[in-house]
Design an enzyme around this catalytic site. Structure first.
Site, PDB file in Angstrom:
ATOM      1  N   ARG A 234       0.871  -1.180  -0.061  1.00 46.07           N
ATOM      2  CA  ARG A 234       0.090  -0.014  -0.059  1.00 46.07           C
ATOM      3  C   ARG A 234       0.778   1.463   0.150  1.00 46.07           C
ATOM      4  O   ARG A 234       2.138   1.101   0.436  1.00 46.07           O
ATOM      5  CB  ARG A 234      -0.810  -0.002   1.484  1.00 46.07           C
ATOM      6  CG  ARG A 234      -2.116  -0.988   1.299  1.00 46.07           C
ATOM      7  CD  ARG A 234      -2.959  -0.319   0.087  1.00 46.07           C
ATOM      8  NE  ARG A 234      -4.271  -1.231   0.060  1.00 46.07           N
ATOM      9  CZ  ARG A 234      -4.531  -2.127  -0.936  1.00 46.07           C
ATOM     10  NH1 ARG A 234      -3.602  -2.478  -1.778  1.00 46.07           N
ATOM     11  NH2 ARG A 234      -5.610  -2.628  -0.727  1.00 46.07           N
ATOM     12  N   GLU A 263      -3.757   7.951  -5.442  1.00 49.09           N
ATOM     13  CA  GLU A 263      -3.953   7.260  -6.579  1.00 49.09           C
ATOM     14  C   GLU A 263      -5.092   7.906  -7.481  1.00 49.09           C
ATOM     15  O   GLU A 263      -6.363   8.058  -6.997  1.00 49.09           O
ATOM     16  CB  GLU A 263      -3.880   5.875  -6.404  1.00 49.09           C
ATOM     17  CG  GLU A 263      -2.824   5.382  -5.832  1.00 49.09           C
ATOM     18  CD  GLU A 263      -2.802   3.656  -5.747  1.00 49.09           C
ATOM     19  OE1 GLU A 263      -3.859   3.090  -5.910  1.00 49.09           O
ATOM     20  OE2 GLU A 263      -1.902   3.174  -5.007  1.00 49.09           O
ATOM     21  N   HIS A 282      -0.829   0.676  -9.988  1.00 51.14           N
ATOM     22  CA  HIS A 282      -1.596  -0.307  -9.283  1.00 51.14           C
ATOM     23  C   HIS A 282      -2.016  -1.432  -9.962  1.00 51.14           C
ATOM     24  O   HIS A 282      -3.223  -1.788  -9.911  1.00 51.14           O
ATOM     25  CB  HIS A 282      -2.748   0.298  -8.518  1.00 51.14           C
ATOM     26  CG  HIS A 282      -3.034  -0.364  -7.173  1.00 51.14           C
ATOM     27  ND1 HIS A 282      -3.500   0.095  -6.027  1.00 51.14           N
ATOM     28  CD2 HIS A 282      -2.972  -1.524  -6.903  1.00 51.14           C
ATOM     29  CE1 HIS A 282      -3.717  -0.673  -4.978  1.00 51.14           C
ATOM     30  NE2 HIS A 282      -3.536  -1.843  -5.383  1.00 51.14           N
TER      31      HIS A 282
END
Length: 330
Positions: A234, A263, A282
């Site tokens: 994370r 993000e 991601h």
């Protein structure tokens, strides 16, 4: 008050809210076997939750569940299409009797392959090779080997263990770090002593109060100047401004980052333009067929839920991750 599976509600023909963004889960209706599906987005979730027995969080980047939770008057089970559950660890859900499950097992091998890929990319200077190719510039260089190098992998769950296995098979010496010491696993309290050994520091831990900001200026200062950081856990595991400073000053050699504090990564982030940084959006666990695998895992748990048998991947809400192989293989 919300209740857990096996306590009231309707297990045989449940009503399931499905939180999605643009795309809905593929072929979910075929797997629902007559369950009522109520599709919702962030702005309609609160209106959708009343009367629902379960919630399938397909859009696992959403923060809408926290705000809509007071409307979950008959909720018994929440399942998320992600391995991390940090967005769902809020007091209303944690303090309830609602069972929380995740998608552990879907991303292990793909993420391990990603980590091995960026380790090789750094060692073989592939980003520079591609830049030189774009300029049609022939520049011979020597590159590094990875055999015998040290990788410290933080996170001893299935993803961390898959990464450790693949890096070990490629010839690296791996130090696996978990919450507490165990057979073949170093405790998190040993991390500072391990960091000076690391040629590659891989972050694959869940985001908890203990791991938030784990890689800060002090920890970065323990790494050698030739070390590279890989984060597939994370974004908040890293103090991003401290990492940027260390990269810009040459205190570490590089970073491969698949997750970020914000993000999408803002266009003005200095990370985009750093030649010693690999940025990916991601996607380290997202290989062809991953959406189908997520739906199949949910469908298996739905069948278990309806049968009243133990669910897979039950999260310990106090800890923020699955402990053990609860409810079957993952």
């Amino acid at each position: 008050m919300p209740v857990s599976p096996g306590q009231g509600g309707n297990s045989s023909s449940p009503t399931i809210a499905v939180l999605h963004a643009v795309d809905r889960p593929p072929a979910l209706a075929e797997h629902a076997c007559g369950a009522e599906l109520r599709f919702a987005t962030d702005d309609t979730l609160a209106d959708t939750l009343p009367g629902c027995d379960a919630l399938f969080v397909w859009d696992f980047t959403s923060d809408a569940v926290r705000g809509a939770w007071p409307a979950a008057d008959t909720m018994r089970w929440v399942h998320t299409a992600s391995a991390g559950v940090d967005r769902l660890i809020f007091p209303g859900l944690v303090d309830s009797d609602v069972t929380l499950t995740n998608s552990r097992g879907v991303f292990d091998t793909p993420m391990a392959e990603y980590v091995l890929g960026v380790v090789l990319a750094f060692a073989k200077d592939l980003p520079q090779t591609l830049r030189l190719q774009d300029r049609r510039e022939w520049r011979h260089r020597e590159t590094e080997g990875i055999a015998g190098r040290c990788a410290v992998v933080v996170g001893s769950g299935p993803i961390g263990r898959a990464i450790a296995r693949l890096l070990t098979a490629a010839g690296l010496q791996v130090r696996l770090v978990g919450r507490r010491p165990a057979d073949g696993v170093h405790g998190i309290d040993e991390l500072d002593a391990l960091l000076p050994e690391a040629d590659f520091l891989v972050l694959a831990a869940p985001l908890t109060d203990r791991t938030r900001g784990l890689l800060d200026a002090a920890a970065l200062g323990l790494l050698k100047p030739t070390a590279r950081v890989v984060n597939v856990g994370r974004g908040a595991l890293v103090v991003q401004s401290d990492l940027v400073d260390a990269l810009a000053a040459g205190r570490i050699a590089g970073a491969a980052l698949d997750v970020f504090e914000t993000e999408p990564l803002p266009a003005d982030s200095p990370l985009w333009g750093m030649p010693n940084v690999i940025v990916s959006p991601h996607m380290s666990g997202d290989t062809v067929g991953w959406r189908d695998a997520l739906v199949e895992l949910f469908a298996d748990n739905l069948a278990r839920y309806r049968a009243g048998t133990p669910l897979r991947n039950v999260v310990d809400k106090a800890r923020g991750y699955v402990t053990g192989n609860t409810g079957g293989s993952a």
